[in-house]
Design a protein around this motif. Structure first.
Motif, mmCIF file in Angstrom:
data_model
loop_
_atom_site.group_PDB
_atom_site.id
_atom_site.type_symbol
_atom_site.label_atom_id
_atom_site.label_comp_id
_atom_site.label_asym_id
_atom_site.label_seq_id
_atom_site.Cartn_x
_atom_site.Cartn_y
_atom_site.Cartn_z
ATOM 1 N N ALA A 250 0.826 -1.200 0.000
ATOM 2 C CA ALA A 250 0.000 0.000 0.000
ATOM 3 C C ALA A 250 0.867 1.260 0.000
ATOM 4 O O ALA A 250 1.872 1.337 0.712
ATOM 5 C CB ALA A 250 -0.919 -0.003 1.220
ATOM 6 N N TYR A 251 0.453 2.229 -0.786
ATOM 7 C CA TYR A 251 1.139 3.522 -0.855
ATOM 8 C C TYR A 251 0.146 4.641 -0.635
ATOM 9 O O TYR A 251 -0.988 4.594 -1.123
ATOM 10 C CB TYR A 251 1.824 3.683 -2.209
ATOM 11 N N LEU A 252 0.592 5.676 0.091
ATOM 12 C CA LEU A 252 -0.262 6.791 0.486
ATOM 13 C C LEU A 252 -0.199 7.912 -0.545
ATOM 14 O O LEU A 252 0.887 8.341 -0.939
ATOM 15 C CB LEU A 252 0.185 7.307 1.850
ATOM 16 N N THR A 253 -1.380 8.387 -0.961
ATOM 17 C CA THR A 253 -1.461 9.453 -1.951
ATOM 18 C C THR A 253 -1.382 10.828 -1.282
ATOM 19 O O THR A 253 -1.389 10.935 -0.056
ATOM 20 C CB THR A 253 -2.767 9.355 -2.751
ATOM 21 N N ALA A 254 -1.332 11.866 -2.105
ATOM 22 C CA ALA A 254 -1.171 13.223 -1.589
ATOM 23 C C ALA A 254 -2.322 13.647 -0.689
ATOM 24 O O ALA A 254 -2.133 14.472 0.208
ATOM 25 C CB ALA A 254 -1.029 14.202 -2.756
ATOM 26 N N ASP A 255 -3.505 13.113 -0.909
ATOM 27 C CA ASP A 255 -4.672 13.497 -0.117
ATOM 28 C C ASP A 255 -5.043 12.471 0.945
ATOM 29 O O ASP A 255 -6.178 12.417 1.411
ATOM 30 C CB ASP A 255 -5.864 13.807 -1.023
ATOM 31 N N GLY A 256 -4.078 11.649 1.344
ATOM 32 C CA GLY A 256 -4.293 10.755 2.473
ATOM 33 C C GLY A 256 -5.079 9.494 2.172
ATOM 34 O O GLY A 256 -5.609 8.861 3.096
ATOM 35 N N ARG A 257 -5.172 9.120 0.907
ATOM 36 C CA ARG A 257 -5.824 7.862 0.530
ATOM 37 C C ARG A 257 -4.761 6.816 0.208
ATOM 38 O O ARG A 257 -3.583 7.122 0.051
ATOM 39 C CB ARG A 257 -6.737 8.091 -0.681
ATOM 40 N N TRP A 258 -5.202 5.562 0.074
ATOM 41 C CA TRP A 258 -4.266 4.471 -0.166
ATOM 42 C C TRP A 258 -4.532 3.808 -1.516
ATOM 43 O O TRP A 258 -5.684 3.639 -1.929
ATOM 44 C CB TRP A 258 -4.377 3.415 0.932
ATOM 45 N N ILE A 259 -3.446 3.409 -2.145
ATOM 46 C CA ILE A 259 -3.468 2.601 -3.362
ATOM 47 C C ILE A 259 -2.724 1.306 -3.064
ATOM 48 O O ILE A 259 -1.618 1.328 -2.511
ATOM 49 C CB ILE A 259 -2.777 3.328 -4.537
ATOM 50 N N GLU A 260 -3.327 0.177 -3.378
ATOM 51 C CA GLU A 260 -2.699 -1.128 -3.151
ATOM 52 C C GLU A 260 -2.152 -1.665 -4.473
ATOM 53 O O GLU A 260 -2.898 -1.883 -5.430
ATOM 54 C CB GLU A 260 -3.715 -2.115 -2.576
ATOM 55 N N LEU A 261 -0.829 -1.867 -4.517
ATOM 56 C CA LEU A 261 -0.187 -2.457 -5.691
ATOM 57 C C LEU A 261 0.032 -3.943 -5.457
ATOM 58 O O LEU A 261 0.378 -4.367 -4.351
ATOM 59 C CB LEU A 261 1.157 -1.774 -5.964
ATOM 60 N N SER A 262 -0.148 -4.740 -6.484
ATOM 61 C CA SER A 262 0.082 -6.180 -6.375
ATOM 62 C C SER A 262 0.675 -6.708 -7.679
ATOM 63 O O SER A 262 0.171 -7.644 -8.293
ATOM 64 C CB SER A 262 -1.230 -6.917 -6.046
ATOM 65 N N ARG A 323 -4.667 2.981 -16.796
ATOM 66 C CA ARG A 323 -4.125 2.902 -18.154
ATOM 67 C C ARG A 323 -3.088 1.795 -18.306
ATOM 68 O O ARG A 323 -2.665 1.494 -19.411
ATOM 69 C CB ARG A 323 -3.501 4.248 -18.546
ATOM 70 N N GLY A 324 -2.660 1.211 -17.209
ATOM 71 C CA GLY A 324 -1.630 0.184 -17.270
ATOM 72 C C GLY A 324 -2.182 -1.217 -17.165
ATOM 73 O O GLY A 324 -3.383 -1.430 -16.997
ATOM 74 N N LYS A 325 -1.280 -2.190 -17.235
ATOM 75 C CA LYS A 325 -1.660 -3.600 -17.155
ATOM 76 C C LYS A 325 -1.343 -4.224 -15.799
ATOM 77 O O LYS A 325 -1.795 -5.326 -15.505
ATOM 78 C CB LYS A 325 -0.958 -4.387 -18.260
ATOM 79 N N GLY A 326 -0.544 -3.548 -15.002
ATOM 80 C CA GLY A 326 -0.163 -4.117 -13.711
ATOM 81 C C GLY A 326 -1.320 -4.153 -12.737
ATOM 82 O O GLY A 326 -2.092 -3.195 -12.649
ATOM 83 N N PRO A 327 -1.479 -5.239 -11.975
ATOM 84 C CA PRO A 327 -2.582 -5.352 -11.009
ATOM 85 C C PRO A 327 -2.433 -4.361 -9.850
ATOM 86 O O PRO A 327 -1.354 -4.195 -9.278
ATOM 87 C CB PRO A 327 -2.473 -6.797 -10.517
ATOM 88 N N TRP A 328 -3.534 -3.717 -9.484
ATOM 89 C CA TRP A 328 -3.584 -2.761 -8.389
ATOM 90 C C TRP A 328 -5.040 -2.596 -7.985
ATOM 91 O O TRP A 328 -5.937 -3.086 -8.669
ATOM 92 C CB TRP A 328 -3.018 -1.393 -8.828
ATOM 93 N N ALA A 329 -5.275 -1.901 -6.893
ATOM 94 C CA ALA A 329 -6.654 -1.609 -6.481
ATOM 95 C C ALA A 329 -6.679 -0.351 -5.647
ATOM 96 O O ALA A 329 -5.748 -0.061 -4.884
ATOM 97 C CB ALA A 329 -7.256 -2.768 -5.687
#
Length: 410
Positions: A250-262, A323-329
């Motif tokens: 998980a990575y934190l965005t500029a506005d305090g939300r999270w993006i999960e990369l897998s 726009r990419g192919k890598g899995p994330w959520a």
């Protein structure tokens, strides 16, 4: 489409969520589910007006999600099982049912004469189903349990998600979390038992415990511990990414939300991610220009990813990564889950009309048949169908009135 459980009658003597959730799933699948509630008190869950700090009902209306979720599609009969005059009604319901579903503890089942032997004496072909906290054998067979205790704490999830050294235990992410999973598990067991009865002619006794569901949910870790012969080593993961892959976690965005990369293949997706992030040159950086180098320098790469993600708001990252192919959520809150486009495209957020005639929505169970979304009907009001069900059993209006006067039904 014919619902797969059409023609199956389920008699549910249960309360709260764990076992009733199974009845709701079966109702979704087409079963007729008759819910027995105490003639005076009803399902104890009707009294839970505030849970986890939230009001459980819609102000000024009959809509009560804590009851709607695990009880939609059922009919409610108010029956005081402890009253001798109620026994004739219960026996007739047992006689005409395919499944008897309960989460009452052994002492209560014995006192009310609804144990396996009692029910099978009336209907030898019935599938008998027990939901319990800790199983029906062993020293804790008589012990009650909730999903916070039997599933979350004892089943390994709580320890698995609590950071080492934390000053508080991580709580379940939602009310009835383990109960809902347990209900789905029971529904699957009932489906298997009905299939077995159709093939062999022999009815089953089905048992599902919250502890067992909890252990199943954490089986990967439990199986590793069993293999190694002791507790798994406590490992503190890197702040960003994993030890060998910057594109996991998980990575934190500029506005305090999270993006999960897998993105489990870092070499495959690194260049694409860097290009999407506007740092295409990092894809050919000599520190990261092969899978082996990227894995060896994962910590440095993860810090770069963290800085990149922190530089833009959540909505922008959702658009970029799409726009990419890598899995994330996107890490979604409860409202966002309810609006999720894939859930809605697949009919997994379903409409229901409440008792006041207001259009509402509920999460549908995740199983569909023949690509057909489920059609939901609301949960019953307390004892809403007593008269209708009892009259259908051949009880006369005069007998029904006498039962009401006696306090056996409501």
């Amino acid at each position: 489409m014919r619902n797969p459980m059409e023609g199956v009658r389920v008699l549910e003597v249960a309360q709260f969520t764990f076992v009733p959730a199974a009845g709701a799933v079966l109702a979704d699948w087409g079963a007729e589910v008759i819910k027995i509630e105490h003639a005076e008190r009803g399902d104890a869950q009707r009294g839970l007006v505030r849970v986890l700090g939230y009001d459980t009902a819609s102000a000024g209306s009959s809509f009560f999600p804590i009851m709607e979720g695990p009880n939609r599609g059922k009919r409610s009969v108010g029956l005081a099982l402890e009253q001798p005059s109620a026994r004739r009604v219960l026996d007739e319901l047992i006689r005409t049912s395919d499944v008897f579903l309960t989460n009452f503890l052994p002492e209560a089942r014995a006192r009310l004469r609804i144990d396996v032997e009692d029910v099978r004496a009336v209907n030898p072909d019935i599938v008998y189903v027990r939901g319990s906290g800790f199983g029906v054998r062993g020293a804790e067979a008589d012990k009650g349990g909730y999903d916070s205790t039997a599933f979350w704490a004892r089943g390994g999830s709580a320890a698995g998600v609590t950071t080492p050294g934390a000053d508080r235990l991580t709580r379940m992410p939602a009310g009835a979390y383990g109960d809902s999973m347990g209900g789905m598990t029971i529904a699957g067991g009932i489906a298997a038992a009905l299939y077995s009865r159709a093939i062999t002619g022999q009815p089953s006794v089905v048992d599902v415990s919250l502890l067992g569901v909890g252990a199943w949910a954490t089986q990967f870790s439990v199986n590793l511990a069993l293999m190694t012969g002791g507790p798994l080593p406590v490992r503190t993961p890197p702040r960003h990414g994993s030890a060998t892959n910057p594109l996991i976690g998980a990575y934190l965005t500029a506005d305090g939300r999270w993006i999960e990369l897998s993105m489990l293949q870092p070499g495959r997706y690194w260049a694409e991610f860097c290009k999407l992030a506007g740092r295409e040159e990092l894809g050919t950086d000599e520190r990261f220009d092969s899978t082996e180098k990227l894995m060896a320098n994962a910590a440095a790469a993860a810090e770069i990813v963290a800085d990149l993600v922190a530089g833009r708001p959540f909505a922008e990252w959702v658009e970029i990564l799409s726009r990419g192919k890598g899995p994330w959520a996107a890490v979604q809150n409860a409202w966002e889950v309810g609006q999720d486009p894939s859930l809605r495209a697949n009919g997994l957020i379903a409409g229901v009309v409440d008792a006041d005639g207001v259009d509402r929505e509920l999460v549908a169970n995740p199983v569909q048949f023949d690509e057909s979304p489920v059609t939901l009907t609301r949960a019953p009001q307390f004892a809403e169908h007593t008269d209708e069900v009892l009259l259908s059993l051949g009880i006369t209006e005069e007998e029904l009135l006498a039962l009401k006067i006696d306090g056996a039904v409501s």
